[in-house]
Design an enzyme around this catalytic site. Sequence first.
Site, PDB file in Angstrom:
ATOM      1  N   HIS A 129      67.294  48.110  -9.889  1.00 20.65           N
ATOM      2  CA  HIS A 129      67.022  48.373  -8.628  1.00 20.65           C
ATOM      3  C   HIS A 129      66.387  49.822  -8.365  1.00 20.65           C
ATOM      4  O   HIS A 129      66.300  50.912  -8.916  1.00 20.65           O
ATOM      5  CB  HIS A 129      68.547  48.911  -7.776  1.00 20.65           C
ATOM      6  CG  HIS A 129      69.469  47.440  -8.000  1.00 20.65           C
ATOM      7  ND1 HIS A 129      69.507  46.635  -6.841  1.00 20.65           N
ATOM      8  CD2 HIS A 129      70.346  47.156  -9.037  1.00 20.65           C
ATOM      9  CE1 HIS A 129      70.333  45.534  -7.244  1.00 20.65           C
ATOM     10  NE2 HIS A 129      70.728  45.687  -8.463  1.00 20.65           N
ATOM     11  N   ARG A 185      72.525  36.969 -12.498  1.00 21.68           N
ATOM     12  CA  ARG A 185      71.313  37.585 -11.973  1.00 21.68           C
ATOM     13  C   ARG A 185      70.716  38.045 -13.312  1.00 21.68           C
ATOM     14  O   ARG A 185      70.942  38.062 -14.406  1.00 21.68           O
ATOM     15  CB  ARG A 185      71.613  38.855 -11.469  1.00 21.68           C
ATOM     16  CG  ARG A 185      72.639  38.923 -10.237  1.00 21.68           C
ATOM     17  CD  ARG A 185      71.756  38.331  -8.825  1.00 21.68           C
ATOM     18  NE  ARG A 185      70.409  38.601  -9.027  1.00 21.68           N
ATOM     19  CZ  ARG A 185      69.572  39.530  -8.455  1.00 21.68           C
ATOM     20  NH1 ARG A 185      70.396  40.467  -8.149  1.00 21.68           N
ATOM     21  NH2 ARG A 185      68.360  39.656  -8.253  1.00 21.68           N
ATOM     22  N   HIS A 242      67.397  43.280 -14.289  1.00 18.63           N
ATOM     23  CA  HIS A 242      66.777  43.854 -12.923  1.00 18.63           C
ATOM     24  C   HIS A 242      66.959  45.252 -13.222  1.00 18.63           C
ATOM     25  O   HIS A 242      68.238  45.709 -13.489  1.00 18.63           O
ATOM     26  CB  HIS A 242      66.950  43.193 -11.721  1.00 18.63           C
ATOM     27  CG  HIS A 242      68.532  43.359 -11.305  1.00 18.63           C
ATOM     28  ND1 HIS A 242      68.993  42.062 -11.841  1.00 18.63           N
ATOM     29  CD2 HIS A 242      68.980  43.820 -10.560  1.00 18.63           C
ATOM     30  CE1 HIS A 242      70.419  42.390 -11.094  1.00 18.63           C
ATOM     31  NE2 HIS A 242      70.192  43.444 -10.354  1.00 18.63           N
ATOM     32  N   TYR A 282      73.960  39.512 -15.675  1.00 19.18           N
ATOM     33  CA  TYR A 282      75.130  39.605 -15.238  1.00 19.18           C
ATOM     34  C   TYR A 282      75.765  38.453 -14.373  1.00 19.18           C
ATOM     35  O   TYR A 282      74.949  37.903 -13.604  1.00 19.18           O
ATOM     36  CB  TYR A 282      75.752  40.818 -14.613  1.00 19.18           C
ATOM     37  CG  TYR A 282      74.964  41.461 -13.463  1.00 19.18           C
ATOM     38  CD1 TYR A 282      75.462  41.141 -12.013  1.00 19.18           C
ATOM     39  CD2 TYR A 282      73.849  42.283 -13.235  1.00 19.18           C
ATOM     40  CE1 TYR A 282      74.826  41.469 -11.082  1.00 19.18           C
ATOM     41  CE2 TYR A 282      73.381  42.875 -12.203  1.00 19.18           C
ATOM     42  CZ  TYR A 282      73.738  42.328 -11.134  1.00 19.18           C
ATOM     43  OH  TYR A 282      73.120  42.757 -10.133  1.00 19.18           O
ATOM     44  N   TYR A 314      77.882  47.198 -14.735  1.00 19.71           N
ATOM     45  CA  TYR A 314      77.472  48.552 -13.920  1.00 19.71           C
ATOM     46  C   TYR A 314      78.569  49.447 -14.001  1.00 19.71           C
ATOM     47  O   TYR A 314      79.799  49.124 -14.411  1.00 19.71           O
ATOM     48  CB  TYR A 314      77.287  48.200 -12.253  1.00 19.71           C
ATOM     49  CG  TYR A 314      75.946  47.551 -12.028  1.00 19.71           C
ATOM     50  CD1 TYR A 314      74.933  48.411 -11.774  1.00 19.71           C
ATOM     51  CD2 TYR A 314      75.751  46.138 -12.128  1.00 19.71           C
ATOM     52  CE1 TYR A 314      73.803  47.857 -11.350  1.00 19.71           C
ATOM     53  CE2 TYR A 314      74.628  45.694 -11.718  1.00 19.71           C
ATOM     54  CZ  TYR A 314      73.711  46.435 -11.183  1.00 19.71           C
ATOM     55  OH  TYR A 314      72.378  45.882 -10.976  1.00 19.71           O
TER      56      TYR A 314
HETATM   57 FE    FE Z   1      72.181  44.221  -9.450  1.00 19.13          FE
END
Ligand code: FE
Lengths: 184, 225
Positions: B150, B145, B148, B135, B96
């Site tokens: 958000h 995870r 995805h 990640y 991120y």
């Molecule tokens: Fe996330």
Amino acid sequence: MAIPTSSQTIGPFFRAALERPAWSDLTREGVAGEGVRIEGTVYDGDRTPVPDALLELWQADANGSYTHADGRFRGFGRACTDHDGRFWFRTIVPGPVPGANGAVQAPHANLTIFARGLLKRLVTRIYFGDHAEENVRDPLLASIEDAAVRATLIAPRTEHAGGIPVYTFDVVLQGAGETAFLAI
Amino acid sequence: MTDGTQPPYDFPAYTSTIKRHPKRALIEAPQTLSEVTGPTFASPWYGPNATDLSRVDGREAQGQRIIVAGRVLDEDGRPVRGTLVEVWQANAAGRYHHDGDQHDAPLDPNFIGAGQAVTDDEGRWRFLTIRPGAYPWRNTYNAWRPAHIHFSVFGPSFATRMITQMYFPGDPLLETDPVFHSIPDAAARNRLISAYDPQLSEAEYALGYRWDVILRGRGATPVES
Ligand SMILES: [Fe+3]
């Protein structure tokens, strides 16, 4: 009827998209009414500050209207907590709002909380401590039997010489002093 | 709603819920004007639409270009028009654009991973982006995870405000992800998975994924009781 989409956590990495510092100040474009600050800290079940929460405020204007005829004030704010779990809004105290069956609701701001570890949002209300008589007659507050639980929704007001009044509203996610959260 | 289509607050397999879920039952609050009204997006006070996440200042981000599109609908299938949709995601390497992301994967100077759009009269939204990478997170040892995006959606009222995540079909990490599995009802869970849509793909350019968001009605049954 289709089933509403399931909620998922906001997670910890929302800031690039959702952090809008200007939105903490609902009065940034000007508004009629007394300017006040609402500030507080979000705590977890260990009373540790939550540094990665997002809070949104939705409130009526000084006349108790949600149509916000004064287009400069939209009644909506957003704040992220800082490293110490703190957040603030600058706004005005809303007027009383019509409730069910002709009742009047005491002035209040609707608050929603998103955070890592919350699979769905929490909802609560901020009532204003100096509006004691209206608070006593408020249908939602009156429905809460436990005075200590009810008190978690009422923000005490502090005057500041040379500054604007501050209402303090901490959000305790869990445990002692846990905020009263609402199913709406 | 206790039918299993929404996650609980207390879900220890997702360890961050342990100290953050309320222990007292929620207080039933009848819907009043406070709940059935909400912010509107008729004037662009929230800023311009940003639907191309695939480049910064004309410089292309690394990774597989994708088009993600769908509609925001209410429970009766009616389009939710003029509502704000905000999205964020990791880059192709699973990192991120965020100070707190400590994953040792490369940042991409040409990818921020944040977008916003207001739905049109049919409730439609559309983003051009990069397929996010999986990640690692420290929920349990060696936990990852699934890929995805958000999504944050308002809808017509304070009561309809919600945040969720969109997943990708065929992702093996979905099988063990506690965030995904926090939704007890399998059908509801699987509706968070987008569908590959060849009609949405653009030849020689980008793969298409389709996904709709359904919001509860304005005066609908509470989500949690
Ligand atoms: Fe996330």
